[in-house]
Enzyme design. Structure first.
Site, mmCIF file in Angstrom:
data_model
loop_
_atom_site.group_PDB
_atom_site.id
_atom_site.type_symbol
_atom_site.label_atom_id
_atom_site.label_comp_id
_atom_site.label_asym_id
_atom_site.label_seq_id
_atom_site.Cartn_x
_atom_site.Cartn_y
_atom_site.Cartn_z
ATOM 1 N N SER A 144 -11.327 -5.240 0.541
ATOM 2 C CA SER A 144 -11.993 -4.244 1.226
ATOM 3 C C SER A 144 -12.508 -3.441 -0.032
ATOM 4 O O SER A 144 -11.938 -3.117 -0.682
ATOM 5 C CB SER A 144 -10.936 -3.636 2.148
ATOM 6 O OG SER A 144 -11.889 -2.497 2.770
ATOM 7 N N ALA A 145 -13.954 -3.267 0.306
ATOM 8 C CA ALA A 145 -14.676 -2.357 -0.674
ATOM 9 C C ALA A 145 -14.240 -0.849 -0.979
ATOM 10 O O ALA A 145 -13.976 -0.264 -1.957
ATOM 11 C CB ALA A 145 -15.944 -2.533 -0.282
ATOM 12 N N GLN B 256 -4.852 -3.978 -1.764
ATOM 13 C CA GLN B 256 -4.481 -2.917 -2.840
ATOM 14 C C GLN B 256 -4.546 -3.604 -4.288
ATOM 15 O O GLN B 256 -4.622 -2.468 -5.275
ATOM 16 C CB GLN B 256 -3.106 -2.526 -2.573
ATOM 17 C CG GLN B 256 -3.001 -1.670 -1.326
ATOM 18 C CD GLN B 256 -3.570 -0.220 -1.523
ATOM 19 O OE1 GLN B 256 -4.001 0.395 -2.465
ATOM 20 N NE2 GLN B 256 -4.012 0.399 -0.337
ATOM 21 N N ASN C 219 0.716 -1.284 -0.057
ATOM 22 C CA ASN C 219 0.023 0.161 -0.062
ATOM 23 C C ASN C 219 0.940 1.299 0.172
ATOM 24 O O ASN C 219 0.261 2.508 -0.489
ATOM 25 C CB ASN C 219 -0.901 0.043 1.267
ATOM 26 C CG ASN C 219 -0.320 -0.414 2.642
ATOM 27 O OD1 ASN C 219 0.353 -1.390 2.746
ATOM 28 N ND2 ASN C 219 -0.204 0.601 3.250
ATOM 29 N N THR D 94 -25.683 -9.789 11.883
ATOM 30 C CA THR D 94 -26.552 -9.495 10.651
ATOM 31 C C THR D 94 -25.959 -8.887 9.521
ATOM 32 O O THR D 94 -24.926 -7.951 9.714
ATOM 33 C CB THR D 94 -27.644 -8.496 11.199
ATOM 34 O OG1 THR D 94 -28.332 -9.546 12.290
ATOM 35 C CG2 THR D 94 -28.790 -8.544 10.214
ATOM 36 N N CYS E 263 -2.374 5.313 8.270
ATOM 37 C CA CYS E 263 -2.585 5.121 9.764
ATOM 38 C C CYS E 263 -1.226 5.608 10.589
ATOM 39 O O CYS E 263 -1.634 6.073 11.542
ATOM 40 C CB CYS E 263 -3.146 3.782 10.194
ATOM 41 S SG CYS E 263 -2.784 2.796 8.787
#
Ligand SMILES: *Cc1c(COP(=O)(O)O)cnc(C)c1O
Length: 405
Positions: free
Chosen positions: A202-203, A182, A154, A247, A337
């Protein structure tokens, strides 16, 4: 709040949502609020949306749809895979392998497992960020139960020799997981050809919503049945084959599937990657040729089509980012991050940069909505910023004698 003219060059941190994805999410948020576990027609409808989305997401990587598990994020997918395999197989062996340049979503679970008594090998990388296949072969032993190596980095965009790693893992009967967050939706991936047992995505890195990801977990493979090699680490209602009990977030999952569908079109027609690769290479050559003491980090060709990472000597990446922001450009230094802490990026240190060189890095990550004109604007504003910061810099070669002791 954001000005429309703001130029977003931080697509590795997250991408803006594609308007076509927003439309899908909006519809499902309003209309398809049923719980997929309910027996009435609203529930059945939600269940159908869930399974249709699973099929779409699986198709992109040529996976069986039953092998796709939706998760609450990419980080969650990494944690479910790494912890689940480690704890399930700990009686067989306690040696686990990863690389020294993983995202914190992989590195930190490994560090935690190390505290719990697992032996961890952090594979070093060369100056381009490539893991050493020879070294991987050498460190594997009969206690090795897991190899987790990222598909593409990344920060510096380097794409790993993932096919060779898959073959080594497969020959040694070791579970192979990859953080493909990525790469997924950018480069073609075939989980069978590449011999992955597990893969995270990951979306929000491919123009989908935040807070939804997926884990590919092969059911038929080295060991028949998910439960034979990976233990659930969360407990609840048994959703997603008990690996992610909660859910299901139908609007986000359907939005993820829409984003995958759009990514599949772009991968097939190759337009997006051609455009991004051209812009990427233009940025790299223009900056490194026109700004003194600047050089590219990562591999020149084995790299993501949208990633540029350049170090500028004598200055701090943070000051470049703040100056670019004042000119209306969003970019990054290190990973998102870690960019709020002043620690040098572990990835840049691992490829051999000195801490002061690592601090002077700028990551530009392009995306679907960038234009040629964004790059032209970057070329207008960046050189004067670098010049001004270097004039003020105590690290500058011309001014280094001015430092007061
Ligand atoms: C963004 C990213 C993650 C984390 O994904 P989230 O969905 O934000 O949790 C993990 N690994 C890599 C390589 C990433 O780029």
């Amino acid at each position: 709040m954001m000005n429309k003219d703001y130029i977003y060059l931080d697509n590795a941190a997250t991408t803006p949502i594609d308007p076509r994805v927003i439309k899908v999410i909006d519809k499902h948020l309003r209309e398809d609020y049923g719980n997929p576990s309910s027996l009435h027609s609203l529930g059945l409808n939600a269940h159908k949306i869930l399974e249709d989305s699973r099929e779409v997401v699986g198709t992109l990587i040529k996976a069986e749809m039953e092998d796709i598990i939706f998760t609450g994020s990419g980080t969650e997918a990494d944690n479910i895979a790494i912890n689940g395999v480690a704890y399930k197989n700990k009686d067989r062996g306690n040696h686990i392998i990863t690389s020294s340049i993983e995202h914190h979503a992989v590195l930190h679970p490994f560090q935690e497992l190390e505290k719990q008594g697992f032996k961890v090998s952090y594979l070093p990388v060369d100056q381009y960020g490539l893991v050493d296949i020879e070294e991987l072969n050498e460190i594997i032993n009969d206690k090795t139960i897991l190899i987790s190596i990222m598909f593409a980095n990344n920060e510096i965009g380097t794409i790993q020799p993932i096919k060779e790693i898959g073959e080594i893992a497969n020959d040694s009967n070791i579970i192979f997981h990859t953080d493909a967050i990525q790469a997924f939706g950018k480069i073609p991936i075939d989980v069978n050809e590449l011999k992955f047992d597990m893969l995270s995505a990951s979306a929000h890195k491919l123009y989908g919503p935040k807070g939804v990801g997926m884990l590919f977990m092969r059911n038929k493979g080295k060991k028949e049945g998910w439960g034979k090699y990976c233990k659930p680490i969360m407990f609840g209602g048994g959703h997603e084959r008990s690996y992610r009990p909660s859910t299901e977030n139908i609007p986000s999952i359907a939005g993820f599937a829409k984003a995958v569908e759009l990514a599949r079109e772009e991968i097939q027609n190759e337009n997006e990657n051609k455009k991004l690769t051209n812009l990427r290479d233009r940025i790299i050559s223009s900056i490194t040729e026109n700004i003194e003491d600047s050089y590219l980090n990562g591999h020149p060709t084995k790299r993501l089509p949208n990633n540029v990472n350049i170090s500028f000597k004598y200055i701090e990446g943070e000051s470049i980012i703040l100056s670019l922001d004042m000119e209306g450009i969003a970019a990054s230094t290190g990973s998102a991050c870690s960019s709020k802490s002043l620690k040098a990026s572990h990835v840049l240190l691992a490829i051999g940069l000195k801490p002061e060189e690592a601090h002077g890095s700028l990551r530009i990550s392009l995306g679907r909505f960038n234009q040629e004109s964004d790059v032209d604007y970057l070329f207008d504003v960046l050189p004067p910023i670098i010049e001004r910061l270097r004039k003020m810099s105590p690290l500058n070669k011309d001014t280094k004698y001015n430092i007061k002791k």
